[in-house]
Write an enzyme that holds these catalytic residues in place. Structure first.
Site, PDB file in Angstrom:
ATOM      1  N   SER A 177      -3.006  -7.657   2.578  1.00  0.00           N
ATOM      2  CA  SER A 177      -3.292  -7.592   4.014  1.00  0.00           C
ATOM      3  C   SER A 177      -3.670  -8.972   4.545  1.00  0.00           C
ATOM      4  CB  SER A 177      -4.435  -6.614   4.275  1.00  0.00           C
ATOM      5  OG  SER A 177      -4.052  -5.309   3.922  1.00  0.00           O
ATOM      6  N   LYS A 195     -15.622  -7.026   5.167  1.00  0.00           N
ATOM      7  CA  LYS A 195     -14.526  -7.988   5.327  1.00  0.00           C
ATOM      8  C   LYS A 195     -14.223  -8.361   6.774  1.00  0.00           C
ATOM      9  CE  LYS A 195     -12.163  -7.167   1.005  1.00  0.00           C
ATOM     10  NZ  LYS A 195     -10.929  -6.744   0.358  1.00  0.00           N
ATOM     11  N   ARG A 239      -1.820  -5.448  -8.666  1.00  0.00           N
ATOM     12  CA  ARG A 239      -0.619  -6.262  -8.461  1.00  0.00           C
ATOM     13  C   ARG A 239      -0.469  -7.323  -9.547  1.00  0.00           C
ATOM     14  NH1 ARG A 239      -2.786  -7.803  -2.699  1.00  0.00           N
ATOM     15  NH2 ARG A 239      -4.523  -7.981  -4.137  1.00  0.00           N
ATOM     16  N   HIS A 242       0.840  -1.207   0.000  1.00  0.00           N
ATOM     17  CA  HIS A 242       0.000   0.000   0.000  1.00  0.00           C
ATOM     18  C   HIS A 242       0.874   1.255   0.000  1.00  0.00           C
ATOM     19  CE1 HIS A 242      -3.155  -2.598   2.245  1.00  0.00           C
ATOM     20  NE2 HIS A 242      -3.654  -2.346   1.053  1.00  0.00           N
TER      21      HIS A 242
HETATM   22  O1  PNS Z   1      -9.017  -2.689   0.119  1.00  0.00           O
HETATM   23  P1  PNS Z   1     -10.279  -3.182  -0.507  1.00  0.00           P
HETATM   24  O2  PNS Z   1     -11.050  -4.020   0.473  1.00  0.00           O
HETATM   25  O3  PNS Z   1     -10.039  -3.900  -1.812  1.00  0.00           O
HETATM   26  O4  PNS Z   1     -11.179  -1.883  -0.835  1.00  0.00           O
HETATM   27  C1  PNS Z   1     -12.443  -2.011  -1.438  1.00  0.00           C
HETATM   28  C2  PNS Z   1     -13.214  -0.671  -1.370  1.00  0.00           C
HETATM   29  C3  PNS Z   1     -13.386  -0.245   0.068  1.00  0.00           C
HETATM   30  C4  PNS Z   1     -12.449   0.379  -2.127  1.00  0.00           C
HETATM   31  C5  PNS Z   1     -14.600  -0.908  -2.056  1.00  0.00           C
HETATM   32  O5  PNS Z   1     -15.250  -1.971  -1.445  1.00  0.00           O
HETATM   33  C6  PNS Z   1     -15.492   0.335  -2.009  1.00  0.00           C
HETATM   34  O6  PNS Z   1     -15.297   1.253  -2.760  1.00  0.00           O
HETATM   35  N1  PNS Z   1     -16.466   0.359  -1.090  1.00  0.00           N
HETATM   36  C7  PNS Z   1     -17.355   1.477  -0.918  1.00  0.00           C
HETATM   37  C8  PNS Z   1     -18.766   1.176  -1.400  1.00  0.00           C
HETATM   38  C9  PNS Z   1     -18.892   1.438  -2.884  1.00  0.00           C
HETATM   39  O7  PNS Z   1     -18.756   2.540  -3.366  1.00  0.00           O
HETATM   40  N2  PNS Z   1     -19.185   0.360  -3.614  1.00  0.00           N
HETATM   41  C10 PNS Z   1     -19.359   0.419  -5.041  1.00  0.00           C
HETATM   42  C11 PNS Z   1     -18.059   0.154  -5.759  1.00  0.00           C
HETATM   43  S1  PNS Z   1     -18.493  -0.366  -7.375  1.00  0.00           S
END
Ligand code: PNS
Length: 166
Positions: free
Chosen positions: A128, A41, A90, A17
């Site tokens: 993570s 999660k 990645r 990150h």
């Molecule tokens: O680190 P991660 O878990 O891959 O992050 C995922 C995250 C938090 C970026 C994604 O789940 C997100 O944007 N959540 C917010 C809700 C949202 O906007 N969902 C629609 C995305 S299409």
């Protein structure tokens, strides 16, 4: 002023990150690391803990803020006047989910662009969840996370704060 959001669960922040952050700060005037509050999660670190670890890990950057968000990412991005969402890519297997999310976000708000950055190849295996797994099994996470995160993992897992599906 070009503002980017760098969103994620960050449970916990890894060197991968931070590698992405290091690239993003050179491309944007301001980067807001945004911790997803309502993550499905089941994170092992609380929102406040994840924010504190990110703040400590990113303290050398003058143009970085750390906060949390709820609801739709693109709405939050617009409320911050951000024009970009930064995501790390990645490996190929990341692509499908990321592509889907980027296109859905664009459909919701055309003016927020998703920018994918590739980390240094030495971090392509790192996530993570790998860090949590190694730490839970008493492995050494020295090469994976900053020292403050390593200490926080030790403390958390010693305190029995881990859950099997995290
Ligand atoms: O680190 P991660 O878990 O891959 O992050 C995922 C995250 C938090 C970026 C994604 O789940 C997100 O944007 N959540 C917010 C809700 C949202 O906007 N969902 C629609 C995305 S299409």
């Amino acid at each position: 002023m070009k503002i980017a959001i760098y969103p994620g669960t960050f449970d916990p922040v890894t060197n991968g990150h931070l590698d992405i952050l290091d690239r993003a700060v050179k491309l944007f005037d301001k980067v807001i690391i945004s911790v997803a509050r309502n993550s499905t999660k089941n994170p092992i670190f609380t929102e406040d803990e994840r924010i504190a670890l990110l703040k400590a890990a990113a303290k050398k950057y003058k143009n970085v803020r750390v906060e949390s968000f709820t609801g739709l990412l693109v709405e939050y991005a617009r409320s911050k006047k951000a024009t970009a969402i930064v995501r790390g890519l990645r490996v190929i297997s990341d692509f499908e989910y990321e592509f889907q999310m980027a296109l859905a976000n664009r459909r919701l708000h055309e003016d927020v662009e998703t920018v994918f950055l590739m980390p240094n190849e030495k971090y392509t295996y790192l996530s993570s969840s790998i860090v949590r797994e190694v730490a839970r099994l008493n492995g050494n996470v020295r090469d994976f996370v900053p020292p403050i995160v390593r200490r926080a993992l030790k403390k958390k897992l010693r305190a029995g704060g881990s859950s099997t599906n995290a």
